[in-house]
Design a protein around this motif. Structure first.
Motif, PDB file in Angstrom:
ATOM      1  N   MET A  23      -0.938 -11.212   2.416  1.00  0.00           N
ATOM      2  CA  MET A  23      -1.437 -10.260   1.754  1.00  0.00           C
ATOM      3  C   MET A  23      -2.802 -10.132   1.022  1.00  0.00           C
ATOM      4  O   MET A  23      -3.648  -9.407   0.901  1.00  0.00           O
ATOM      5  CB  MET A  23      -0.517  -9.585   0.750  1.00  0.00           C
ATOM      6  N   LYS A  66       6.439  -3.333   5.293  1.00  0.00           N
ATOM      7  CA  LYS A  66       6.133  -4.001   4.275  1.00  0.00           C
ATOM      8  C   LYS A  66       4.683  -4.062   4.143  1.00  0.00           C
ATOM      9  O   LYS A  66       4.069  -3.813   3.136  1.00  0.00           O
ATOM     10  CB  LYS A  66       6.846  -5.107   4.036  1.00  0.00           C
ATOM     11  N   ASP A 118       2.771  -2.131   1.202  1.00  0.00           N
ATOM     12  CA  ASP A 118       2.065  -2.844   0.271  1.00  0.00           C
ATOM     13  C   ASP A 118       0.346  -2.825   0.299  1.00  0.00           C
ATOM     14  O   ASP A 118      -0.522  -2.902  -0.767  1.00  0.00           O
ATOM     15  CB  ASP A 118       2.171  -4.579   0.521  1.00  0.00           C
TER      16      ASP A 118
END
Length: 184
Positions: free
Chosen positions: A37, A108, A112
Protein backbone atom coordinates in the motif's frame (compact mmCIF):
# COMPACT_ATOMS: atom_id res chain seq x y z
CA UNK A 1 11.66 2.20 -16.91
CA UNK A 2 8.83 1.56 -14.51
CA UNK A 3 9.60 1.73 -10.78
CA UNK A 4 9.51 -1.54 -8.87
CA UNK A 5 10.56 -2.99 -5.56
CA UNK A 6 10.67 -6.30 -3.82
CA UNK A 7 10.61 -6.86 -0.08
CA UNK A 8 11.95 -9.97 1.60
CA UNK A 9 11.36 -11.07 5.18
CA UNK A 10 13.91 -13.01 7.20
CA UNK A 11 13.05 -16.39 8.68
CA UNK A 12 9.66 -16.54 6.96
CA UNK A 13 8.50 -19.68 5.19
CA UNK A 14 7.00 -19.81 1.70
CA UNK A 15 3.25 -19.06 1.59
CA UNK A 16 3.41 -16.76 4.63
CA UNK A 17 0.51 -14.68 3.24
CA UNK A 18 -1.74 -17.63 2.36
CA UNK A 19 -4.32 -17.72 5.13
CA UNK A 20 -4.93 -21.43 4.67
CA UNK A 21 -1.31 -22.54 4.58
CA UNK A 22 0.53 -24.09 7.49
CA UNK A 23 3.20 -21.37 7.13
CA UNK A 24 0.81 -18.41 7.39
CA UNK A 25 2.44 -15.61 9.39
CA UNK A 26 0.01 -12.87 10.41
CA UNK A 27 2.73 -10.33 11.25
CA UNK A 28 4.62 -10.80 7.97
CA UNK A 29 1.36 -10.75 6.02
CA UNK A 30 0.38 -7.43 7.62
CA UNK A 31 3.84 -5.98 6.96
CA UNK A 32 3.79 -7.06 3.32
CA UNK A 33 0.35 -5.51 2.86
CA UNK A 34 1.50 -2.20 4.38
CA UNK A 35 4.55 -2.28 2.13
CA UNK A 36 2.41 -2.79 -0.99
CA UNK A 37 0.00 0.00 0.00
CA UNK A 38 2.91 2.36 0.72
CA UNK A 39 4.35 1.64 -2.74
CA UNK A 40 0.98 2.33 -4.40
CA UNK A 41 0.50 5.55 -2.46
CA UNK A 42 4.01 6.72 -3.37
CA UNK A 43 3.55 5.94 -7.09
CA UNK A 44 -0.12 6.87 -7.62
CA UNK A 45 -1.33 8.67 -4.51
CA UNK A 46 -4.67 7.83 -2.96
CA UNK A 47 -8.05 8.76 -4.33
CA UNK A 48 -8.96 12.28 -3.33
CA UNK A 49 -12.64 11.36 -3.34
CA UNK A 50 -13.17 10.10 0.21
CA UNK A 51 -16.92 9.65 -0.42
CA UNK A 52 -16.20 6.99 -3.02
CA UNK A 53 -13.89 5.17 -0.61
CA UNK A 54 -16.52 5.24 2.13
CA UNK A 55 -19.48 4.03 0.07
CA UNK A 56 -17.97 1.55 -2.33
CA UNK A 57 -18.52 -2.13 -2.13
CA UNK A 58 -16.94 -3.32 -5.36
CA UNK A 59 -18.53 -6.27 -7.05
CA UNK A 60 -16.09 -8.18 -9.19
CA UNK A 61 -16.67 -8.34 -12.90
CA UNK A 62 -15.61 -11.65 -14.46
CA UNK A 63 -13.51 -11.18 -17.60
CA UNK A 64 -11.74 -13.40 -20.13
CA UNK A 65 -8.56 -12.19 -21.78
CA UNK A 66 -6.21 -13.93 -24.14
CA UNK A 67 -2.57 -14.95 -24.26
CA UNK A 68 -1.65 -16.95 -27.32
CA UNK A 69 -3.99 -19.92 -27.55
CA UNK A 70 -4.86 -19.70 -23.84
CA UNK A 71 -7.82 -17.88 -22.31
CA UNK A 72 -7.01 -16.98 -18.72
CA UNK A 73 -9.67 -15.29 -16.64
CA UNK A 74 -9.70 -12.45 -14.19
CA UNK A 75 -11.90 -10.33 -12.00
CA UNK A 76 -11.96 -6.55 -12.16
CA UNK A 77 -12.88 -4.48 -9.13
CA UNK A 78 -13.74 -0.82 -9.58
CA UNK A 79 -14.53 1.95 -7.11
CA UNK A 80 -18.06 2.75 -8.22
CA UNK A 81 -19.28 3.66 -11.68
CA UNK A 82 -16.83 4.92 -14.29
CA UNK A 83 -16.95 8.70 -14.70
CA UNK A 84 -16.53 10.37 -18.08
CA UNK A 85 -12.92 11.51 -18.48
CA UNK A 86 -11.76 10.12 -15.11
CA UNK A 87 -8.97 7.58 -15.38
CA UNK A 88 -7.77 5.64 -12.35
CA UNK A 89 -4.55 3.72 -11.76
CA UNK A 90 -4.89 -0.05 -12.07
CA UNK A 91 -3.33 -2.60 -9.74
CA UNK A 92 -2.96 -6.07 -11.21
CA UNK A 93 -3.05 -8.65 -8.44
CA UNK A 94 -1.18 -11.87 -9.18
CA UNK A 95 -2.11 -14.54 -6.68
CA UNK A 96 -1.39 -18.25 -6.44
CA UNK A 97 -4.86 -18.86 -7.83
CA UNK A 98 -8.17 -17.09 -8.33
CA UNK A 99 -9.50 -17.81 -4.84
CA UNK A 100 -10.82 -16.13 -1.73
CA UNK A 101 -7.48 -14.61 -0.57
CA UNK A 102 -6.78 -13.16 -4.02
CA UNK A 103 -10.30 -11.79 -4.33
CA UNK A 104 -10.11 -10.27 -0.87
CA UNK A 105 -6.78 -8.59 -1.67
CA UNK A 106 -8.13 -7.13 -4.93
CA UNK A 107 -11.21 -5.76 -3.18
CA UNK A 108 -9.10 -4.41 -0.32
CA UNK A 109 -6.87 -2.53 -2.79
CA UNK A 110 -9.94 -0.76 -4.16
CA UNK A 111 -11.21 0.05 -0.67
CA UNK A 112 -7.82 1.25 0.61
CA UNK A 113 -6.73 3.26 -2.44
CA UNK A 114 -9.68 4.01 -4.73
CA UNK A 115 -7.77 2.45 -7.65
CA UNK A 116 -9.08 -0.22 -10.01
CA UNK A 117 -7.88 -3.74 -9.19
CA UNK A 118 -7.67 -6.69 -11.56
CA UNK A 119 -7.16 -10.17 -10.14
CA UNK A 120 -5.42 -12.00 -12.99
CA UNK A 121 -5.24 -15.72 -13.48
CA UNK A 122 -1.61 -16.51 -14.19
CA UNK A 123 -1.77 -20.29 -14.11
CA UNK A 124 -4.92 -21.93 -15.46
CA UNK A 125 -6.17 -24.89 -13.41
CA UNK A 126 -4.89 -27.36 -16.02
CA UNK A 127 -1.33 -25.98 -15.97
CA UNK A 128 1.44 -27.00 -13.59
CA UNK A 129 3.60 -24.39 -11.83
CA UNK A 130 6.69 -26.09 -13.23
CA UNK A 131 5.54 -24.98 -16.71
CA UNK A 132 6.24 -21.41 -15.66
CA UNK A 133 9.45 -21.95 -13.74
CA UNK A 134 10.93 -23.89 -16.65
CA UNK A 135 9.72 -21.33 -19.21
CA UNK A 136 10.06 -17.84 -17.75
CA UNK A 137 9.17 -16.31 -21.12
CA UNK A 138 5.72 -17.90 -20.79
CA UNK A 139 5.45 -16.49 -17.26
CA UNK A 140 6.23 -12.97 -18.50
CA UNK A 141 3.91 -13.41 -21.49
CA UNK A 142 0.98 -14.31 -19.23
CA UNK A 143 1.58 -11.24 -17.04
CA UNK A 144 1.94 -9.08 -20.16
CA UNK A 145 -1.44 -10.38 -21.38
CA UNK A 146 -3.02 -9.13 -18.15
CA UNK A 147 -1.26 -5.75 -18.58
CA UNK A 148 -2.57 -5.43 -22.14
CA UNK A 149 -6.05 -6.39 -20.98
CA UNK A 150 -6.26 -3.74 -18.25
CA UNK A 151 -5.00 -1.02 -20.59
CA UNK A 152 -8.31 -1.36 -22.45
CA UNK A 153 -10.59 -1.44 -19.43
CA UNK A 154 -13.11 1.40 -19.11
CA UNK A 155 -11.86 3.98 -16.62
CA UNK A 156 -8.33 2.51 -16.49
CA UNK A 157 -5.32 4.80 -16.84
CA UNK A 158 -3.05 2.88 -19.25
CA UNK A 159 -0.05 4.92 -18.08
CA UNK A 160 -0.45 4.00 -14.39
CA UNK A 161 -0.43 0.24 -13.91
CA UNK A 162 1.10 -1.54 -10.93
CA UNK A 163 1.59 -5.26 -10.39
CA UNK A 164 1.57 -6.87 -6.95
CA UNK A 165 2.08 -10.56 -6.41
CA UNK A 166 1.53 -13.03 -3.61
CA UNK A 167 2.99 -16.56 -3.51
CA UNK A 168 3.27 -17.92 -7.06
CA UNK A 169 2.05 -14.54 -8.29
CA UNK A 170 4.97 -12.88 -6.49
CA UNK A 171 7.31 -14.91 -8.68
CA UNK A 172 5.39 -13.71 -11.73
CA UNK A 173 5.65 -10.07 -10.65
CA UNK A 174 9.40 -10.38 -10.10
CA UNK A 175 10.02 -12.13 -13.42
CA UNK A 176 7.95 -9.49 -15.19
CA UNK A 177 9.81 -6.62 -13.51
CA UNK A 178 13.17 -8.15 -14.39
CA UNK A 179 12.47 -9.37 -17.91
CA UNK A 180 9.61 -7.51 -19.56
CA UNK A 181 10.82 -5.42 -22.48
CA UNK A 182 7.68 -3.28 -22.51
CA UNK A 183 6.81 -0.83 -19.76
CA UNK A 184 3.36 -1.55 -18.36
Amino acid sequence: DAPWETVRYAEIEHAFSNWYAENYDERADARSWRSAMTFLEREFGLSSDDEILEELAPLPQFQNYSEGDQSPVGYSYTPGAAEEGVLRPVVIVLSHEISTPGRYRAQKIVEDTGHIAFLAEIKTPSEAEETYYSNVTHFVSRVQAAVEHVKGMIGADPENIAIVGFGFGGSGALHYAALASVDP
